[in-house]
Design an enzyme around this catalytic site. Structure first.
Site, PDB file in Angstrom:
ATOM      1  N   PHE A 153     -39.370  38.290  84.323  1.00  0.00           N
ATOM      2  CA  PHE A 153     -38.617  39.541  84.128  1.00  0.00           C
ATOM      3  C   PHE A 153     -39.460  40.778  84.378  1.00  0.00           C
ATOM      4  O   PHE A 153     -38.926  41.846  84.665  1.00  0.00           O
ATOM      5  CB  PHE A 153     -38.048  39.597  82.703  1.00  0.00           C
ATOM      6  CG  PHE A 153     -39.079  39.859  81.627  1.00  0.00           C
ATOM      7  CD1 PHE A 153     -39.502  41.154  81.349  1.00  0.00           C
ATOM      8  CD2 PHE A 153     -39.623  38.820  80.885  1.00  0.00           C
ATOM      9  CE1 PHE A 153     -40.447  41.398  80.365  1.00  0.00           C
ATOM     10  CE2 PHE A 153     -40.572  39.056  79.900  1.00  0.00           C
ATOM     11  CZ  PHE A 153     -40.986  40.350  79.641  1.00  0.00           C
ATOM     12  N   LYS A 177     -35.043  31.266  91.795  1.00  0.00           N
ATOM     13  CA  LYS A 177     -34.431  31.315  90.471  1.00  0.00           C
ATOM     14  C   LYS A 177     -35.065  32.497  89.735  1.00  0.00           C
ATOM     15  O   LYS A 177     -36.125  32.386  89.140  1.00  0.00           O
ATOM     16  CB  LYS A 177     -34.677  30.009  89.704  1.00  0.00           C
ATOM     17  CG  LYS A 177     -33.658  29.687  88.606  1.00  0.00           C
ATOM     18  CD  LYS A 177     -33.636  30.581  87.404  1.00  0.00           C
ATOM     19  CE  LYS A 177     -34.839  30.621  86.535  1.00  0.00           C
ATOM     20  NZ  LYS A 177     -34.604  31.616  85.394  1.00  0.00           N
ATOM     21  N   GLU A 180     -33.327  35.264  84.192  1.00  0.00           N
ATOM     22  CA  GLU A 180     -31.959  35.564  83.777  1.00  0.00           C
ATOM     23  C   GLU A 180     -31.867  36.937  83.099  1.00  0.00           C
ATOM     24  O   GLU A 180     -30.780  37.497  82.963  1.00  0.00           O
ATOM     25  CB  GLU A 180     -31.435  34.477  82.829  1.00  0.00           C
ATOM     26  CG  GLU A 180     -32.218  34.277  81.549  1.00  0.00           C
ATOM     27  CD  GLU A 180     -33.399  33.317  81.689  1.00  0.00           C
ATOM     28  OE1 GLU A 180     -33.770  32.702  80.662  1.00  0.00           O
ATOM     29  OE2 GLU A 180     -33.961  33.194  82.795  1.00  0.00           O
ATOM     30  N   ARG A 181     -33.020  37.489  82.705  1.00  0.00           N
ATOM     31  CA  ARG A 181     -33.029  38.812  82.073  1.00  0.00           C
ATOM     32  C   ARG A 181     -33.000  39.949  83.102  1.00  0.00           C
ATOM     33  O   ARG A 181     -32.581  41.054  82.783  1.00  0.00           O
ATOM     34  CB  ARG A 181     -34.279  38.953  81.197  1.00  0.00           C
ATOM     35  CG  ARG A 181     -34.334  37.972  80.041  1.00  0.00           C
ATOM     36  CD  ARG A 181     -35.629  38.131  79.269  1.00  0.00           C
ATOM     37  NE  ARG A 181     -35.660  37.305  78.070  1.00  0.00           N
ATOM     38  CZ  ARG A 181     -36.636  37.321  77.163  1.00  0.00           C
ATOM     39  NH1 ARG A 181     -37.672  38.141  77.346  1.00  0.00           N
ATOM     40  NH2 ARG A 181     -36.591  36.554  76.116  1.00  0.00           N
ATOM     41  N   SER A 230     -44.824  32.841  81.248  1.00  0.00           N
ATOM     42  CA  SER A 230     -45.683  32.636  80.077  1.00  0.00           C
ATOM     43  C   SER A 230     -46.449  31.316  80.180  1.00  0.00           C
ATOM     44  O   SER A 230     -46.045  30.392  80.894  1.00  0.00           O
ATOM     45  CB  SER A 230     -44.832  32.638  78.805  1.00  0.00           C
ATOM     46  OG  SER A 230     -43.984  31.496  78.771  1.00  0.00           O
ATOM     47  N   CYS A 285     -49.146  40.735  83.273  1.00  0.00           N
ATOM     48  CA  CYS A 285     -50.208  39.759  83.043  1.00  0.00           C
ATOM     49  C   CYS A 285     -51.582  40.301  83.405  1.00  0.00           C
ATOM     50  O   CYS A 285     -52.586  39.646  83.142  1.00  0.00           O
ATOM     51  CB  CYS A 285     -49.920  38.471  83.812  1.00  0.00           C
ATOM     52  SG  CYS A 285     -49.828  38.684  85.589  1.00  0.00           S
ATOM     53  N   GLU A 383     -51.606  36.168  73.617  1.00  0.00           N
ATOM     54  CA  GLU A 383     -50.946  37.181  74.432  1.00  0.00           C
ATOM     55  C   GLU A 383     -49.801  37.811  73.643  1.00  0.00           C
ATOM     56  O   GLU A 383     -48.876  37.121  73.225  1.00  0.00           O
ATOM     57  CB  GLU A 383     -50.426  36.566  75.724  1.00  0.00           C
ATOM     58  CG  GLU A 383     -49.837  37.583  76.682  1.00  0.00           C
ATOM     59  CD  GLU A 383     -49.454  36.973  78.022  1.00  0.00           C
ATOM     60  OE1 GLU A 383     -49.695  37.624  79.052  1.00  0.00           O
ATOM     61  OE2 GLU A 383     -48.914  35.845  78.038  1.00  0.00           O
TER      62      GLU A 383
END
Length: 500
Positions: A153, A177, A180-181, A230, A285, A383
């Site tokens: 995202f 893909k 979805e956010r 993540s 990141c 994190e």
């Protein structure tokens, strides 16, 4: 663009498909909390249709001369430039980051397209004559087939562009893909690819959540998977995809140190540190999330960072001058607040506290500084992915390196100093894949690999640069010997003119 309900669609076999009765997940404007779209949660059957369409498109596309494939990317690059403002605003709308960061994201994505436009050279093999008497050796690069990418995202435009131009230019068929956010940028990229003339089925979008991710990792028709996200999910994708015989690159989490030496030029270093720690609300990141202050510089640098962070304008990314933008979801805001609570419980000093929402609407967290953090604390090791800077105080550069290397992550590390010998000492010993000297976000250019190590990366070949080309191609090595001697060209029977 806020206030406008966007449509999220899958792209399969060159045709756009709506939700078609699927369950959906809400897409929010993080600055207001308003629902701006609904992401269809695709099923394994949806993915299977996309894989079959991609498989049918792969053969003709792989047989298309690489120069022709590159020309389509040149047109795509032109369309990205023409629609730059729209793409930037889409990123701001669905992710929340400010216009400057969103524009920078789009620009970095375009740079990968520019790199991939050089695929006629990047796909070149190697050759050597007379490896033995009368024997020549040559290698050729071939596309893999149907490949897939699962993207996060926090960079909804840039991260898909890390892989799709390289994979497509190399001759693969590619399935995306997106998170979805944040699915809106991906839909627009698909529209522009079709407008550029990409054949149907070469690029597909399958929206969804966990079911779609697992289906990609398990589908026998997909040869390679690229993932960014993540650490726990990266490990899951790497293990599941590899277990199903796929080539996998999985870019994972981070806990990046910024080491400040006593001779650092603080007037210039502090704004850079603040940008690294709080830009994009810390949701990247490469964010510098731990400040390691060496020697007597600690008090001064913490004071200056606190002053600069306190002065940041908190607001929506689409408001001019906003410097600290919202995090992606209310649930993530609660997670970040929980880490601030934890740091205080562990004994850290809360120098700047962002737990109280700085704005009533949206998913905002204020800039936070946790001082006197120790290496064993969770806020020093885990994190957080939010606008929280942990400050660790050490006596020497070696102690700073030791702290950094104790992290399970190895994405990036920066050092602020004017001492070249210190830089060399640090460079040779620190365990991180991307290094910044007086640069807080050590992001490599498109022609270099995005080079995380340790628990920040699972796989062998990194994204972008020549590593990206190698990841999406396979070599064939040919050894050639001719057994006959060259002689005169034999006569060719020519047709008679009788009956002509």
């Amino acid at each position: 663009m806020q206030g406008t309900k966007q449509e999220v669609r899958n792209l399969i076999a060159g045709r756009w498909e709506g939700a078609n009765g699927h369950a959906t997940e809400a897409v929010y404007d993080p600055a207001t909390g308003e629902v701006i779209a609904e992401t269809p949660l695709s099923t394994r059957e949806d993915l299977d249709r996309a894989v079959k369409a991609a498989g049918a498109a792969f053969g003709p596309w792989a047989a298309t001369p690489v120069t022709e494939r590159a020309r389509i990317l040149f047109r795509f690059k032109m369309l990205l430039e023409e629609n730059f403002g729209e793409l930037r605003d889409l990123v701001t709308l669905e992710n929340g980051k400010d216009a400057k960061d969103a524009g920078g994201e789009v620009r970095r994505g375009i740079e990968v397209v520019e790199f991939a436009c050089g695929m006629p050279s990047l796909m070149m093999g190697e050759s050597q004559r007379d490896v033995a008497r009368g024997i020549d050796n040559v290698s050729y690069r071939y596309p893999l087939g149907v490949v897939a990418a699962i993207t996060p995202f926090n960079f909804p435009c840039m991260v898909p562009l890390w892989t799709l131009p390289v994979a497509i230019a190399a001759g693969n068929a590619y399935i995306l893909k997106p998170s979805e956010r944040t699915p809106l940028s991906a839909v627009r990229l698909g529209e522009l690819l079709l407008e550029a003339g990409l054949p149907e089925g070469v690029f597909s979008i399958v929206n969804g959540g966990r079911e779609a991710v697992d289906a990609i990792c398990e589908h026998p028709g997909i040869k390679a998977v690229s993932f960014v996200g993540s650490q726990p999910v990266a490990k899951h994708v790497y293990e599941l995809g590899s277990a199903h015989g796929k080539r996998v690159q999985a870019l994972a989490g981070a806990k990046n140190s910024m080491i400040v030496m006593p001779d650092a030029v603080l007037e210039q270093a502090v704004p850079n540190i603040v940008s690294s720690a709080y830009g994009n609300a810390g949701e990247r990141c490469l964010a510098g999330s731990v400040l390691v202050a060496v020697g007597g510089v600690a008090d001064e640098v913490v004071e200056k960072i606190g002053e600069a962070a306190s002065a940041m304008k908190v607001g929506p990314g689409y408001e001019e001058g906003s410097e600290l933008t919202p995090v992606i979801r209310d649930s993530h805001r609660e997670k970040v607040r929980g880490y601030i609570d934890l740091g205080e419980e562990e004994g850290a000093t809360v120098v700047l506290d962002g737990r109280q929402p700085p704005r009533e609407e949206g998913f905002f967290v204020g800039p936070t500084i946790l001082d006197n953090v120790k290496g064993e604390m969770r806020v020093a090791r885990e994190e957080i992915f939010g606008p929280v800077l942990s400050v660790v105080r050490v006596a020497s550069l070696d102690e700073a390196i030791e702290f950094t290397n104790a992290s399970p992550f190895g994405n990036a590390c920066s050092i602020y100093t004017e001492n070249g010998a210190a830089v060399r000492h640090w460079r040779e010993r620190v365990e991180a894949g991307m290094l910044g000297v007086n640069v807080g976000v050590a992001a490599p250019m498109a022609f270099f690999p995005f080079n995380g190590i340790k628990d920040s990366f699972y796989g062998d070949l990194h994204a972008t640069g020549k590593d990206g080309v190698r990841f999406f191609t396979e070599n064939k090595v040919e050894v050639t010997r001719w057994l006959s001697e060259p002689g005169p060209t034999p006569d060719v029977q020519r047709p008679t003119e009788t009956g002509a």
